[in-house]
Every structure is written in C-alpha cells, then in structure tokens.
Design an enzyme around this catalytic site. Structure first.
Site, short mmCIF file in Angstrom:
data_model
loop_
_atom_site.label_atom_id
_atom_site.label_comp_id
_atom_site.label_asym_id
_atom_site.label_seq_id
_atom_site.Cartn_x
_atom_site.Cartn_y
_atom_site.Cartn_z
N TRP A 202 1.37 5.61 -2.08
CA TRP A 202 0.83 6.29 -3.26
C TRP A 202 1.69 6.15 -4.33
CZ3 TRP A 202 -1.89 11.24 -4.13
CH2 TRP A 202 -3.03 11.62 -3.30
N TYR B 229 0.80 -1.02 0.03
CA TYR B 229 0.02 0.14 -0.07
C TYR B 229 0.97 1.23 -0.16
CZ TYR B 229 -2.96 3.73 1.72
OH TYR B 229 -3.39 4.98 2.00
#
Lengths: 211, 211, 819
Positions: free
Chosen positions: C153, C151
């Site tokens: 960006w 996980y």
C-alpha cells in the site's frame, strides 16, 4: 520495424486519391485515426447521422472538396444495429448511428456466434466525413496509442497486460478507468482500441478483420 | 568553575562525545597508534572516569589483528546498539526515554534545537542525528564549560544543563547499555559517560583518586 | 546580535591553536559548528495520508501536533499514529547491508537473513552495490532474474509513488527486464472472475450513490463487509464521506442485515440483525436462498431472460438435476449453520423488498473464492433488481468510501512507469512469465521453470535471483510465513527500501532508508471515487537521519544505470508536481471547472470541487438496464454471465462454468484439522501492517500482543480468560496473542486481524514462535483456483491454548525504554 512506417504516417487524403505515383496501389482500406462525425451528404447544414471511431476501417469512394465519401464494413448484433462492431461477438466499436440512420445500412450474411449463439449480421455503412486523418495500417495508429497507454495507464496502478483481458472486457474497463486518465474522450477511445487489438482474443479479431 | 582535573573536563566531554557521535574510522584508530595518540590515551588513563574506555581503546588498538577488524567491531557495536533497535538496542536519544511512547524527536530534541540556536551553534557537518543525541549533548556540555571558563555568558550553566537535560535520561540509557556484553565498547563508553556527567553534577559522590 | 556572532567566531578561531586544549583537539575535537542554524520551520502545514488530510503543527522544525483537516467529515482516530510513524524508533536511519552479504557477496549465508546483523554504509556505497547487483543479475540471469513486482500500500502521492518509480528506473535503466506482478492481495479472485461475469473489475468501481440507497433501499445487507471499519482508510487520501450516509440510512430505521461470523463494527453501528454464518460457507447459503427463490417462484425470470446469460445451464445444478443434490435451504443449513427457515425468510425478504446486497473482499479471499461474488451476482440477478435505484449488489461500499458522490473534478495524472507498451514483455516467452499473479511469489521461488495456469493461459515461473521491494511488507501480507522464510533463502539478493524496519526489511540484504511522505512534497486527490479535491501534500519536516525521498533514490540509481535524464526528464520534485497540476488544470474548461493557478493552489494547499446534482442520483447498471443492447457489458454475450463459456473452455477442475459450491481445503464442518476457524480480516486500527508500530497499538494490544478474539464458550473450554496470553497454532505456524473473550464472535471462530508485525523469537528459523501475532503465520498458502490464482488469507483452521511458558518479549517495535 514499427518505426519504418513513420514516414508513411502522414499520408493525406490527397495522396490517397490523387497521387498515382505510389509505387504500389494504395491500400484498399485505411484506418481512421480519431473520431469523426458521419453525414448523409457533404453538407454542413445537415445534422450528422452518427460517428465513426478510431480504427474504423474505411474504403474511400469519392471526394467532394474537403468531404470524403467512405464505406465501412462491420458487424451488428440483431436488435442493436446502431452499433457497428469489428467482428461478431467482439465489440470493438467502429461506428455509432442515430436510430434513423439504421435504415441506410446494407446487411448481408448472418452468423450465429458459436460461443454465445447470438446472431450477428455483416453490415455495410456508407456516408460522408470531413477531412479525416486516415492511416494505411493500424500500426501507424498504435504509434500514438502505445505511449499514451504507457504514460497514462501506469500512473495510478501497476501496468495491466493487454492480453490478460478480452476485447469486450477492455470496453468495460475503459468505461470505468478512461475518465480517470483525465484524457479527452478521443484519446480514451484510442487507448481502448489499442488494448482491444492486443487483447486475449486479438487473433480472432485479426482474422475477422482480414475477412 | 576551575578545572582541577588531570584531563580538562572540556576535553573529556569532547572525547566521549566524539565516540558516540562519530565512531572512529580507520585513520582515527591509526592515530591512536602514534606516539601522541598513545600519550593521549595514557593521560586519559589517569582520570578515574575515563580510565576504563581509555584502557580498552589502548589495548584494543595494540592487540587487534588489524585495525580494520577493530574498526568493524566498533561499527558493529554501534549498529547493534544505535541503528537497529530491538532487544540489543540502546538508543542514544533523550526523547526515547523521556516521551510517552519512546518516540524520537520529542520535546528533548526541540529543547536542544532551541539551546543550540541560543548558543549560535549547529550540528556537526555530516551528522544527521537528532539534537538530543547523547553525543550532541556532551558536545554542548563541553561548549558550555568552555564558555564558562572563558568568562563568556552562557544561556544555561553547564551543570544545570547536565542536571536538567542529560541526567534525566542518561541513567536509563546507561542501564540499557548494561545489558550489552561486558566488552562491548558502547557499554564501556556509556559507563564513562554516566560517571563523567555524574561527577560534574555531583562531584562529591565520586572518588577522584587515580586508579 | 551580529556583533555577538562575530565575537564568538573570533573567540573560537583563537581557541583553535592558542589554548592548552589545542593539544588535545586532534583527539577530542569540538564538533559543533559555530553560527546559528537557519530558523527552523514553525507553523501549520496542510498535508495528507491514507488516513485523511490533516494539519501538522511544527515547532522548532519538529512536528508536534496533528489535527484533522477541517473539512474532513469524520476523521479517523488513527490519524494520531501518522505523526508517530515519522518519529518511530523503528525508522531506518542509514543505508544498511547485511554483514555476510557485504563481506562475501550475493547469496552469502541466506539462512541468516532475518537474524544476522547489518552494517551501516554510506549512500554512495549502498547505491553502487544496488546498481551493480541490478546489472549483474540482469546480465547473468537475464530478465527473469529480477523480481520488481513490488507490491503493497505504500503511501499516497502522485510523484513519490515508489513502486512506479522502481519500475520506471528499471524500464529506462535496464530496458524493462524484470518480472512484474498482476492482481493484488485484496480482491484477487473477484477481479479475475468479475470480468467474465460482468465484463469489469467491479471491486474497484463506483457504487450506486448513497442518497439513492438511503431513499430506495428497504433491506441493506452487508455480506462479509464492514464499511464502518474499512472506510477509515483510502488508497489515495480518503474523503470519509460514507459515514454521514450511513447515519442517514440508520435514521430511516430500515432493515440492515449483517451476514458475518463476527458482529462487526457496522453491525454494532446499525444494531443490525446479525446472521452468524459459519465461515467459508457463504456460497452454500446463497445457493440455499437461490433455491428458495426458485422453488417458491420468487425469482425474476424476465430479468434473467433479458439481462443475463446461462441461467438455464445453472438451474439443473441449483435444483440438483445435474448432480443429484438439490441446493435446498435444508442442504445449505447443514453446511452454513443458518436454519433452513431463516434461509427461506431471507429469500422472501429479499424478493419482497428493494434489497441491496453489499459484500467486501473477505469471502473471495478464500479457497474457491471466485465463486462467492459470482454467486452473489447470480442471486442479485434472480432478484432482478440490478440497475434499479437501491437494488442489486455492490462490491465496493466498504472500500474507498464507495457510493460517496463523484465531484466534477479535474484529474491528476502521475508519474508513468517509463516503459513502452509492449517491448518489455518480448523476452517473456523465452525466460518465463514477465508477470506472475502477485500472491504466487513463494511458489515462483520454490518452483522455477514450473508451469502454472492463470485465467486461461499457461506460463512458466521465471528463475528469480533478486528481489527489489519498495512500499510494501510481504512478510506481513503473504500467507504461510514459515514457508516464505524458507523460500526467501533461495534468493541471492534482496533489496528493501522503506522508512521503517518492517519484517521484510529485516529479511533483506540491502536496506535503503526512504523518507515518509511527510518529509517531502507531493500531490494527491482526496476521495478514491469522489475525487472531491486535489491536495498539496506539503513537506512537514526535513528528512530525518539520512533518509532520502523515493524520487531522489531512484533518480540516483537511474543515473548510475546511465538513464538519469530519461528518468527525471530534467524535472525536480516541484517541477513534476506543478506539471501534474497544470496538466489536470487543462481539463478545466471542457468540464466547466475553474481551476486556480498552481501557485495559488499550493499556497492554499487544497482545491475542492463541486458535486453536480446528477452525482447523487447515480445508479450502477442503470444504463445497462435501460438499453442492454447499446450498453452491453464487456462479456461475450454482453450480458451478466451466470454461465461462462470462456471459463468452461478453460476446463479447470477448481473453477467451473457456473457458480458452484466446492469444499475448501479446510473449513469448519468440512475438512477440520483444527477446531477453530481463523478470521483474518482487515484491522480496525491499522492499514494492513501500517501504523502497527505506533501508539495506536496501545489502544488495542492485549498483554502487548495482537488481540485474538475468541468466543466465550471456546475460551472457557480452554481455560482462557480475557487478557491472557495465548498461543495460536496449527501445522503451519504458531503465534502468541492476547485473548479477547467475547460473544461478538460466533463459536469456533477466532479473529486475528492481518497486519500484526511478524516478530519471530528465533528469526530466520522456520516454525519459530511469533512473539507479537502475525496471523499469516497460520493461513493457507494455496491459491483460490487456477482461474484467479489469488490468495486465501481467509482460509485456515487453528487451535488456541493458554500460554504458560516463559513469555518472550515483543521486540519488533523497538521501544527500548520499556525493554
């Protein structure tokens, strides 16, 4: 197991209505694979009175050329009879009607949804549709829905798990996310139906469908 | 420029360059154990600027438990100084010392790319390092020296190159290496590189008697 | 020229054996190759990033200058750092393996992760190790052994979406046998509670268009939202359209209120009325306003009747009939430190005017964070303006430039995760959850086999032995770093694929160097919501060092797992990109959009779509307001649920059936183990931890450390001056920071932005002082509640003192010239 039914997938109307050689009786209900316009009569010149959506459970009644007369059972919420859903309180949309078509509906039992206390009425709809694609079971429809979901709904965000949301929530999610798939509306409806039938409340939905 | 050194300067530059650019693998270490290898190191020992790394390597090869251990030790020194950054790092790129933010691939790298173009040379096969890597610069210096000896035209005299593009940052790198452990081969070779370049550019400042 | 080349080659050929140097050549070879290299790239290239689209100037194959795209209405200064990141000394240059792991195999001395040295290996060795580990863990520990819920960006781009590529690899090469994650660290609580309340995620959805707000909204409220700050970035390539709209609103001179412990960038921009609420008490403040509305009969009962469900069940709680505590403005004032009279004024102001209540994610990243937006929606429902132009609430004006106008564009798909729909999950019932709430990862590692609640279900934590992380930095975004360092030691194998030495990479066993998105080709939209354009993200420079593109790396791994063809579908980078584009182009005729041919698009670099007139009139929930029965919400009642029967059925003690004020584990004025609240908002000059390692940092770092903003009075009381190095500490950890003394923050609150790179003085040692200032060393690791199991990054108290010891150097950015 799922793929065994592949063979039977392209059951056509002709098979349904005119082929008595089926080993068993044809299923009483088959499921619409796609979105079709609903007409009051088998006649092109008349404007449709509504539309039936993918997975709508249809019972073929009679045939005229390419046209098929069908009946469908579902549930409507008091005051919103234009929308016919799969089960009381579970908004899996099967049909949307024009206001004038509401008077054609035949209403029967009424129940109060225990969770919301809202009144839901069992409803029967009849009408004509043209050359519909019907499938003997929902699984046949999922065979097309699953890869669509897997391919188009995992490209931008991590895979959502169908049973993390309720069928009603999936309606709202698809309202937002459906257009972002770039898919035609019909395919968005298909993904929505797939997710709804695998949602957190899928058991309740299945029970309602059996009834 | 006539080479009066015991070890031709071209060789000295290439030998050091090779060490910084491609740390010795097992086969290379084994070759130093051969007769020719020992002879080569011995001859280096007579050169004041190369004596220290040559002695270190000779001893290390002779005394290592296994050459594999030695090779691992050298690799580890490389990784710590060149590949990881951090407090124990001494990055061998001109850009790191000559740019505002200590970045890689800044003007010194572009200048080196342009110079290599002019010399019609390319980075060594399998080397994915910036062109302002110390090892590349030392190789370029060797090439310039060699062309000068052969009477070939050069885009820039070797001494000018070393003065303008290497000595501008090598002392900072050298200083950085001075914080490494005394027996760290990077530190030992950096000492030699600093001395060699200094000697080429300002020959008077270094005693040239054999030790 | 050609003559010269020939001559050179000949000369070099002669030199090889014939000269005196030949004798030395075995030991001192000439390594440079003869022959001019291909002319290096030069010119201007259009590409894009999380910070916007830009032009890159390339000289001699090196990227030398970055300038914003000429159609970016408000480029962010952070763009400068983008170029920096490519040439940062923190780049991972070669595949690396932790020494003990390489020598002794999986699980070797895990306590040395983070401090032990790495050994450089070649790609073949690294990928063989990775593939063998994937196989070994899968075979030995089953599907629950591998966690790939990677996980973070990452970088934009439809093809090199590394997290998708990882899952695709495991789906096609390992039959989907891995543990995934659900939710995120940004809006984890809200995205679970909102579907119960409004049927939808709400937090990632288009907002009422800004022109509607500019024209109709009388009172614009930013309740824990700072759109001026956070709209600089986008999950795709941001359009930066918000800013012009904010200017327009400012010009009207209408009222803007910022409810926030900090006088935010937005507050400064508007010179807004600042209500410095006590942190973590927003629900109490909202209840106070709600009580004032109700007791003064200012609420909209008709709206509540028609469009909401369960207000009558919430009311006894509001009035105190059910628990003996009326939620009066006085009651609220005591908790939130906003005077009761002001609370009454707010109620009157909101109800007398068209009011837009916008909020960000901060107030739901807190213990019981589900309540914050639920109560906000309840308050908006009482005001009765939801679905009216410029009224109601908005949870995404601060994100992705929400409220900017939606273009009539064709839409790119992207690379799928390669799995079929359900098969991959079939194993879950036997070996534990196939998916865990994303921020529960440490709890999962600590507690394998343990049961956990989540949104009405109960599942078991799998026994994870291996983690594969791409495009994220959990050693930044996860709360309670020291607990995490310890939990990580339970893993046998940690693989990290990234382009720079993040703290996460430093705590790995195998590290694979990926390129940045500027060293490969890709394609992406501009505008998270507006979908204003499709941008060719063209390669700017060749991959540096031995970095490889994510697509290449995973193609290689999939191939080693015997599934290369399934992974690539026979297509290379450009074939995929072209395919995405041409797939989208097919939507053109139906939408009435003319889409250029791919080659023309790629040459031009971008195709910008038209904005239809209707887009500037969009009003969120107008359709629902228009026909609540035929446009029902996705809730059981089809209405806004102020009372949720579904949540009631779950019977959770930490999330009841209607919005409720519940004491959090720590807060000012409540349980107060330390005297200062930590506000850990999203940074102004980074994207989470991205760009922390660039020159942008020099613009904000204080004494080389992450800034810690502290109120003047609090600083004085501690003898702290602006620019001092301070130690911020609590029972969970300690970090150094640079003091910024300011009255733009209310007393008893400090602000340290999240995303500062973790730089432990003694890496691997839990409790080590962090030299740079990773605020998540201090935040609480618990979850919001059993419902959402989301993180509480905005919960936690600490103290600050002037640091007087020997100052440890900041090493995490690896700028050796400065030492």
């Amino acid at each position: 197991m799922r793929y065994l039914s592949h063979l039977a997938m392209t059951v056509t109307l002709a098979l349904f209505l005119s082929t008595p050689t089926h080993a068993q009786n044809p299923p009483a209900v088959s499921y619409l694979d796609g979105t079709v316009a609903l007409s009051a009569a088998p006649d092109h010149s008349m404007p449709p009175i509504g539309k039936l959506l993918v997975t709508a459970p249809l019972r073929p009644l009679s045939r005229e050329g390419d046209w098929l007369r069908v009946s469908m059972q579902g549930w409507t919420q008091a005051g919103a009879e234009r929308a016919i859903y799969a089960a009381p309180g579970i908004r899996v949309l099967h049909a949307v009607l024009s206001s004038s078509a509401v008077e054609m509906l035949v209403f029967s039992e009424q129940i109060a949804d225990p969770d919301t206390a809202q009144l839901w009425t069992k409803t029967e709809l009849q009408g004509w549709i043209k050359t519909p694609d019907l499938k003997p079971s929902l699984r046949d429809i999922w065979a097309r829905a699953e890869p669509l979901f897997a391919q188009r709904c995992t490209a931008c965000h991590q895979r959502r798990i169908p049973h993390h949301y309720t069928a009603n929530q999936w309606t709202s999610h698809l309202k937002v996310m459906g257009p972002r798939t770039g898919l035609p509306k019909d395919d968005q409806f298909l993904i929505r139906a797939y997710l709804q039938y695998h949602a957190k409340d899928a058991d309740r939905l299945a029970r309602a469908a059996v009834q | 420029m006539t080479d009066t050194h015991m070890i031709p300067r071209v060789v000295a530059y290439r030998w050091l360059a090779q060490f910084f650019l491609c740390p010795p693998d097992l086969a290379k270490l084994e070759s130093y154990n051969s007769v020719e290898g020992r002879q080569f190191l011995t001859s280096l020992q007579y050169d004041p600027v190369l004596a220290s790394p040559a002695s270190w390597l000779k001893d290390a090869v002779a005394n290592a438990d296994t050459l594999a251990h030695l090779q691992a030790r050298i690799s580890s020194a490389f990784t710590g100084a060149f590949d990881m950054g951090g407090p124990r790092a001494a990055l061998p790129y001109a850009s790191v010392y000559l740019s505002d933010n200590g970045l890689l691939f800044q003007k010194p790298a572009r200048d080196m790319i342009a110079l290599l173009q002019e010399m019609e040379m390319q980075l060594p096969e399998g080397v994915s390092e910036p062109a302002d890597h110390l090892g590349v610069q030392l190789q370029v210096a060797a090439e310039l020296l060699e062309r000068e000896e052969q009477g070939e035209p050069v885009p820039i005299p070797a001494v000018a190159f070393l003065d303008q593009q290497v000595l501008t940052w090598l002392p900072a790198f050298h200083q950085r290496c001075a914080t490494l452990a005394e027996d760290n081969p990077i530190r030992i070779f950096a000492d030699a590189a600093q001395a060699l370049v200094q000697d080429t550019v300002h020959p008077a400042e270094l005693c040239r008697e054999p030790v | 020229m050609s003559i010269h080349t020939t001559k050179t080659v000949t000369r070099r050929g002669l030199l090889k054996g014939a000269t005196a140097l030949g004798a030395f050549s075995a030991f001192a070879p000439a390594l440079l190759r003869a022959g001019a290299a291909q002319a290096a790239e030069a010119g201007d290239i259009l590409s894009g990033s999380h910070w916007g689209a830009f032009n890159a100037t390339v000289e001699n194959g090196v990227w030398t200058k970055i300038t914003p795209w000429d159609q970016d209405p408000r480029p962010t200064p952070m763009l400068e750092g983008v170029m920096d990141s490519v040439y940062s000394p923190s780049r991972i240059k070669y595949p690396m393996v932790r020494k003990a792991f390489l020598e002794n195999g999986p699980g070797a001395s895990p306590e040395n992760r983070g401090s032990e040295e790495f050994v450089r290996v070649d790609w073949d060795t690294a990928l063989e190790l990775v593939t063998n580990e994937l196989r070994r863990v899968s075979e030995t520990h089953g599907p629950g052994g591998l966690y790939a819920g990677s996980y973070g960006w990452q970088s934009p781009g439809k093809l090199h979406n590394c997290q998708n590529l990882l899952r695709r690899t495991l789906n096609v090469g390992l039959d989907g046998k891995f543990v995934n994650d659900s939710g995120d660290y940004s809006a984890g609580a809200s995205q679970i509670i909102m579907p119960h309340v409004l049927g939808t995620l709400e937090v990632y959805e288009q907002q009422t268009a800004w022109p509607v707000v500019v024209e109709n909204t009388d009172v614009l409220v930013f309740w824990g939202a700072d759109p001026v700050k956070t709209n600089q970035i986008g999950y795709v390539v941001p359009d930066h359209e918000t800013y012009a709209h904010l200017e327009e609103f400012k010009k009207t001179g209408k009222k803007v209120i910022v409810i926030d412990p900090i006088r935010t960038e937005t507050a400064k921009f508007f010179d807004a009325e600042w209500i410095p609420v006590r942190p973590h008490t927003d629900v109490a403040l909202m209840l106070g306003v709600a009580h004032a509305l109700y007791s003064e009969d200012l609420h909209d009962q008709d709206f509540l009747d028609e469009y909401t469900a369960g207000f009558e069940k919430f009311l006894p709680y509001l009035t105190g009939e059910s628990d003996g505590t009326p939620k009066t403005p006085e009651w609220a004032a005591e908790i939130c430190e906003v005077p009761a009279d002001q609370i009454r004024e707010l109620a009157k102001l909101f109800s007398d005017n068209r009011t837009m209540l916008t909020s960000g994610y901060a107030i739901q990243r807190q213990h019981h964070g589900e309540q914050s937006h639920w109560m906000l929606v309840t308050l908006a429902s009482m005001l009765g303006q939801i679905g009216l132009p410029g009224g109601g609430f908005g949870l995404s004006y601060h994100y992705g430039n929400g409220g900017s106008l939606s273009a009539n564009s064709v839409i790119l798909s992207g690379l799928s995760d390669g799995g079929t729909a359900v098969e991959g999950m079939a194993w879950a019932t036997e070996t534990g959850a196939a998916s865990i709430p994303v921020c529960r990862i440490v709890e999962m590692l600590e507690n394998p086999g343990g049961e956990f609640d989540f949104n009405g279900t109960r599942a078991t934590y799998p026994e994870v032995k291996m983690v594969y992380w791409v495009g994220g930095n959990p050693f930044s975004h996860h709360q309670d770093r020291n607990r995490m360092v310890k939990a990580w030691q339970k893993l046998e194998t940690v693989i990290v694929q990234d382009f720079q030495w993040t703290a996460t990479a430093r705590f790995a066993d195998i590290v694979l160097p990926a390129t940045t998105s500027y060293e490969r080709n890709d394609i992406e939209h501009i505008g998270d919501y507006s979908l204003k354009a499709i941008l060719g993200m063209k390669k700017i420079v060749d991959p540096v060092f031995e970095s490889r593109t994510d697509f290449d790396i995973f193609t290689d791994i999939a191939t080693r797992l015997g599934a290369g063809e399934a992974f690539t579908e026979g297509k290379d980078e450009m074939a995929w990109i072209k395919g995405f584009y041409e797939d989208a182009a097919k939507q053109g005729p139906a939408k009435g959009v003319e889409v250029p041919k791919f080659d023309d698009f790629w040459d031009a670099g971008v195709v910008v779509f038209e904005v239809p007139e209707s887009a500037s009139q969009f009003v969120r929930y107008a359709d629902y307001r228009d026909d609540p029965l035929l446009e029902p919400l996705g809730t059981p009642t089809g209405k806004i649920e102020i009372f949720s029967r579904n949540i009631e059925k779950m019977g959770y003690d930490d999330c009841g059936p209607h919005p409720t004020w519940m004491e959090p584990i720590e807060r000012l004025g409540g349980n107060e183990p330390y005297p200062l609240h930590i506000d850990s908002g999203h940074p102004n000059n980074r994207l989470h931890s991205q760009l922390c390692g660039t020159k942008i940092r020099e613009g904000y770092a204080v004494a080389g450390r992450e800034p810690c903003v502290i109120n003047t009075a609090d600083a004085e009381a501690r003898g702290i001056a602006d620019g001092d190095v301070v130690r911020v500490f609590n029972d969970r950890g300690q970090v150094l920071a640079g003091a910024v003394v300011s009255d733009d923050i209310r007393p008893s609150v400090i602000r340290m932005y999240e995303g500062g790179w973790y730089d432990p003085v003694n890496a691997g040692e839990p409790g080590s002082l962090d030299a740079y200032g990773d605020v998540n060393c201090l935040t609480v690791p618990i979850s919001t509640s059993k419902l959402a199991q989301a993180n509480c990054g905005h919960t936690g108290l600490a103290d600050v003192e002037k640091f007087t010891g020997d100052l440890p150097a900041v090493n995490v950015f690896e700028a050796p010239a400065g030492g």
